[in-house]
Design an enzyme around this catalytic site. Structure first.
Site, mmCIF file in Angstrom:
data_model
loop_
_atom_site.group_PDB
_atom_site.id
_atom_site.type_symbol
_atom_site.label_atom_id
_atom_site.label_comp_id
_atom_site.label_asym_id
_atom_site.label_seq_id
_atom_site.Cartn_x
_atom_site.Cartn_y
_atom_site.Cartn_z
ATOM 1 N N THR B 189 0.859 -1.167 0.000
ATOM 2 C CA THR B 189 0.000 0.000 0.000
ATOM 3 C C THR B 189 0.904 1.228 0.000
ATOM 4 O O THR B 189 1.893 1.280 0.748
ATOM 5 C CB THR B 189 -0.948 -0.030 1.215
ATOM 6 O OG1 THR B 189 -1.637 1.204 1.290
ATOM 7 C CG2 THR B 189 -0.216 -0.264 2.512
ATOM 8 N N GLU B 335 -5.251 -2.909 4.025
ATOM 9 C CA GLU B 335 -4.964 -3.418 5.363
ATOM 10 C C GLU B 335 -6.101 -4.244 5.962
ATOM 11 O O GLU B 335 -5.938 -4.881 6.998
ATOM 12 C CB GLU B 335 -4.661 -2.234 6.313
ATOM 13 C CG GLU B 335 -3.310 -1.583 6.105
ATOM 14 C CD GLU B 335 -3.307 -0.496 5.035
ATOM 15 O OE1 GLU B 335 -4.236 -0.487 4.191
ATOM 16 O OE2 GLU B 335 -2.381 0.327 5.033
ATOM 17 N N LYS B 443 -9.930 21.905 8.859
ATOM 18 C CA LYS B 443 -10.261 22.444 10.174
ATOM 19 C C LYS B 443 -10.429 23.950 10.053
ATOM 20 O O LYS B 443 -9.487 24.677 9.779
ATOM 21 C CB LYS B 443 -9.163 22.123 11.179
ATOM 22 C CG LYS B 443 -9.154 20.657 11.552
ATOM 23 C CD LYS B 443 -8.167 20.351 12.668
ATOM 24 C CE LYS B 443 -8.197 18.858 12.954
ATOM 25 N NZ LYS B 443 -6.942 18.391 13.562
ATOM 26 N N TRP B 448 -14.751 21.080 12.166
ATOM 27 C CA TRP B 448 -14.327 20.278 11.025
ATOM 28 C C TRP B 448 -15.337 20.429 9.893
ATOM 29 O O TRP B 448 -16.537 20.353 10.100
ATOM 30 C CB TRP B 448 -14.227 18.792 11.411
ATOM 31 C CG TRP B 448 -13.042 18.484 12.255
ATOM 32 C CD1 TRP B 448 -12.172 19.381 12.796
ATOM 33 C CD2 TRP B 448 -12.596 17.191 12.661
ATOM 34 N NE1 TRP B 448 -11.209 18.736 13.526
ATOM 35 C CE2 TRP B 448 -11.447 17.384 13.464
ATOM 36 C CE3 TRP B 448 -13.037 15.896 12.425
ATOM 37 C CZ2 TRP B 448 -10.734 16.326 14.033
ATOM 38 C CZ3 TRP B 448 -12.347 14.845 12.996
ATOM 39 C CH2 TRP B 448 -11.201 15.060 13.786
#
Lengths: 549, 549
Positions: B189, B335, B443, B448
């Site tokens: 990855t 993963e 941010k 957020w």
């Protein structure tokens, strides 16, 4: 080279946390005399923690065995989840065992606590004094307080109300780390000889079997399904349907003790299951009920699983044609957790050929390897023709029995394969066709006659409710088939008519030489035809054999 | 108490034996320039044995790594089965890696043999001399003999034709006993910093992930299905669809290099898959093609899986409403093998609410545990509101990376949980809603702003083909969103119009302050939006930002 994957244990606790944590709005509906009662999976999770707390407080530690003597209901499910998840071992007692068998298995497993349904108190009471290792009995169910607790108390054991001990406990529990290879549950199987033998499932085997049950080739369970396990949770884990439902987030519909066709059909229409599983006898009764009540439709069911004994194609056809119900046959045994094969139809196959596949014991699932072995131990070709004993192996197949001193046990295994005791063929597509139990095989003049084929054919006759065929001694041919017949209420049929009916499908030498009409087929404690009893009755002259003209 | 269950290893070999042995009539269809070619699973089994024999003869022993540099086709599938089953480790090379990355991963994994498609010889040739541990290259595919083999031979490696080496081998192979925890396959990855990192799958993780893919809550694969993995087999194992198809006996339809909408749609109509999986870009192209060709219907597909990046609800709605196609979003990463969650809709939910669920990253599968963790490491409530980093664990989730000396690796794990780098919420039903990659979070003034929400909304606008939103530095608010927009061919739209369009769904402070119209969104080697590049372009003044009025 080492894998980088996490060492994550496949446990009942992880399955339970998923089901109750990710599917809190799913529900367990349990049938009652008046209708049903239900709890959400969120509540189920809390009650499971309370049950674990209660059992711990009663002294259940390590791999202590906790037995259940229960119908399929919410409390039994709580036991299914709590007992293995706390590290203990769930022992499902078959309520239909003969008294001496029940006493044997409870003592052999050294059960410490028994959870009993209010409705089964009477059945347990007489044997309870003989269950030597049991210290506590929890009486569960909405009518527990009204049950005859004194009949249990006379055993000297401590008798408690399930709801009372749960009420004292926290809704969270400090679940221990459990290894996936640890024992999770056990179930005894009653052989034809010797004492019952215990199969001990691991967390891993139960988890993998549940995953398999959720795959498309078995039931394809999703969280939009509703699962009705009619097959008892004390009988081969209700075919794994309870754990599989929790794993998939499917809701559960539990019939409790209402297994007669009329209340069952009513419960199906009220709780609207999409998947159900039961033995042929149950579905036969349901079929009769549906035939008698044309206004009733079971339109919630997308798949009916059937097994436990050979499923007559005529039953499947009647359900399909007259009631638009799709029945699929599955095969397995207590020793295989139990599901090993499912008789779905190959792509593109239709009509008679499809029914032929549906009439098999099913196609091997991924995870279960199968082979057919001859009497001499040689492996036979997978050609759908060579007949021998079916042997299987896989991660949810047993390699032995718990602490058994039965000398026969060794014969049950063949270099790591389980000898199923079932005789039949395996074809190149992995479909198993069973012709007999090894011990029920009819050997006539050097050839084998399949009692199962004869039974299936006979049960397709309009007047026949049930048929069991056994081999009886014959001087000339060694053995010859005897067909025992239960006639449908109000119907009549003669031995000659049945023989003629069979003659269209069987060679002359395969036809039964004798027919006996009986009131019901004797059954074992798990509901299978007990041919041992039939042969014994014949030997004792207790069967009135009808002459053929 | 010991379980009595068999010690049966969950291996790729057992999966392969099942698929090729019990489903011999299923097939692998591979797209070609002219149409397709196909082999049965029975032939696949034989060719898998021949490939294992060939690799053994070339000196592949123990856990040697064998790399593939291939599209999705029958030969790649043979490698998927043969390499792990013979005990070696399959290393799928991403053909879209930048040259230096390709060289790094092949050398880091110490690949010994590379199997390359005839059509990819040119792409491999330039890098081959730098693949230090590679001794042999097998050139596969119908046009292998006609490929420019000399361009490979100049590397000094031994170059062989795949079909030639297979032809020399027996159709059976003496498969070794393999432990389920042994390495089966690896996939690198590419992070945003440092070198690519290798995830090493075990036989067990691949087997369990395949079982999960076959369950009803994911794809419910049966042997009557036909699976079209468009997502590359070199990218997170084609989402596990290849192994899952073999496990269930479903046929496989392999698109090879024909991934453009027109040949893909033709292949779908010829090979008639029931299930397919690809990233949104592919389905966007297919949608455009279908819109342009109203006579074309994709009526074989019962479920389309989509993931790899956030799936715009507008795409799902367009496919449903205009083309009767059911798209389901799934989430995962290399993963996590990769499937961790699937966005099917809860029972009884319909209309707008159903689309809201379909717009999430999905519901956690049984086997994958998830939690949301705040910056300070505290676990946040599962209320669908608290925003933090998603962490997961499970039997097919990685616990580390292969021989990595990247100091960042340690930060990727949190007490046994994988930190996914994805930021979002988890609700009480286990649905994940992702608002951003941790590194892409915007941010603004202590709050957020979700770039993913803005992108999804923008991509619902008729004139917008693609939208990528990034945070740009702002003196007053720290960061403010910049929306980069790719306009559909022939369409026009202004920044003001888009801002007004967004204003119906977002608070004023969440709206982008700036819009930039670009020709295409830069992508990583696995096809994801490369926001790092966008931010860099902005810093360098390469983006022409449209003023708002």
């Amino acid at each position: 080279m080492k894998s980088t994957m996490q060492d994550y244990q496949l446990t009942i606790a992880s399955l339970m946390h998923h089901g109750t944590g990710v599917h809190p709005d799913s529900e367990v509906v349990t049938a009652t005399a008046e209708g049903s009662r239900s709890i959400s999976y969120a509540e189920l999770g809390k009650r499971t923690a309370q049950l674990a707390g209660a059992l711990r407080s009663l002294g259940v530690e390590g791999d202590d065995r906790v037995a259940t003597f229960q119908w399929n209901n919410a409390e039994h499910l709580e036991a299914y989840l709590a007992i293995p998840s706390m590290g203990a071992v769930l022992h499902t007692l078959n309520i239909r065992l003969f008294p001496e068998q029940l006493i044997y298995v409870a003592n052999h497993a050294q059960d410490k606590v028994v959870i009993v349904d209010d409705s089964l108190v009477g059945l347990l009471a007489a044997q309870l004094p003989h269950l030597e290792t049991v210290t506590h009995v929890l009486v569960a169910g909405p009518d527990a307080a009204a049950a005859d607790l004194d009949s249990l108390r006379s055993s000297g054991k401590e008798i408690l109300l399930y709801e009372d001990v749960l009420a004292d406990q926290s809704e969270t529990f400090d679940w221990p780390e459990v290894d996936e290879d640890d024992a999770a549950a056990m179930c005894y199987t009653s052989g034809t000889t010797g004492n019952p033998k215990g199969v001990v499932y691991s967390h891993r085997s139960a988890y993998l079997h549940s995953m398999a049950a959720c795959t498309g080739n078995v039931a394809g369970l999703t969280f939009t399904d509703r699962v009705l396990p009619i097959v008892p949770m004390f009988h081969a884990n209700a075919w794994g349907l309870a754990y599989a439902a929790i794993m998939s987030g499917a809701s559960l519909c539990m019939p409790d003790r209402w297994l007669q066709a009329e209340p069952l059909v009513r419960f199906i229409n009220e709780s609207r299951p999409t998947i159900s599983g039961a033995v042929p006898t149950i579905w036969n009764d349901v079929l009769t009920h549906l035939d008698d009540h044309p206004e009733v439709r079971l339109d919630s069911l997308r798949r009916i699983l059937c097994g436990g004994s050979a499923v007559p194609v005529s039953l499947m056809q009647a359900l399909r044609e007259r009631h638009d119900l799709d029945m699929v046959q599955a095969w397995g045994m207590t020793e295989t957790s139990p599901v090993a094969s499912v008789a779905t139809v190959p792509l593109g196959v239709e009509g008679e050929e499809a029914w032929r596949y549906k009439g098999t014991a099913g196609r091997l699932l991924c995870g279960v390897e199968g082979r057919i072995v001859a009497d001499d131990g040689s492996v036979l070709p997978r050609d759908g023709e060579a007949v021998g004993e079916l042997e299987v192996k896989g991660p949810w197949v047993t390699a032995g029995y718990y602490a058994s001193d039965d000398p026969e046990v060794e014969e049950k295994f063949d270099h790591g394969w389980l000898r199923t005791g079932d005789v039949g063929t395996l074809d190149h597509l992995g479909y198993i066709t069973l012709t007999d139990r090894a011990k029920d095989v009819i050997k006539s003049g050097g050839e084998w006659i399949s009692s199962v084929d004869l039974e299936n054919s006979l049960m397709g006759h309009d007047a026949v409710l049930e048929a069991a065929v056994v081999g009886i001694p014959d001087e000339k041919w060694q053995e010859r088939p005897l067909a025992t017949i239960v006639v449908k209420q109000g119907a009549t049929v003669t031995a000659d008519e049945l023989r003629e009916y069979l003659a269209t499908d069987f060679a002359k030498w395969q036809l039964p030489d004798a027919f006996a009409f009986i009131d019901e087929v004797p059954r074992t404690s798990v509901g299978k035809f007990d041919k041992k009893v039939l042969r014994q009755r014949f030997r004792q002259g207790d069967l009135r054999v009808e002459p053929l003209s």
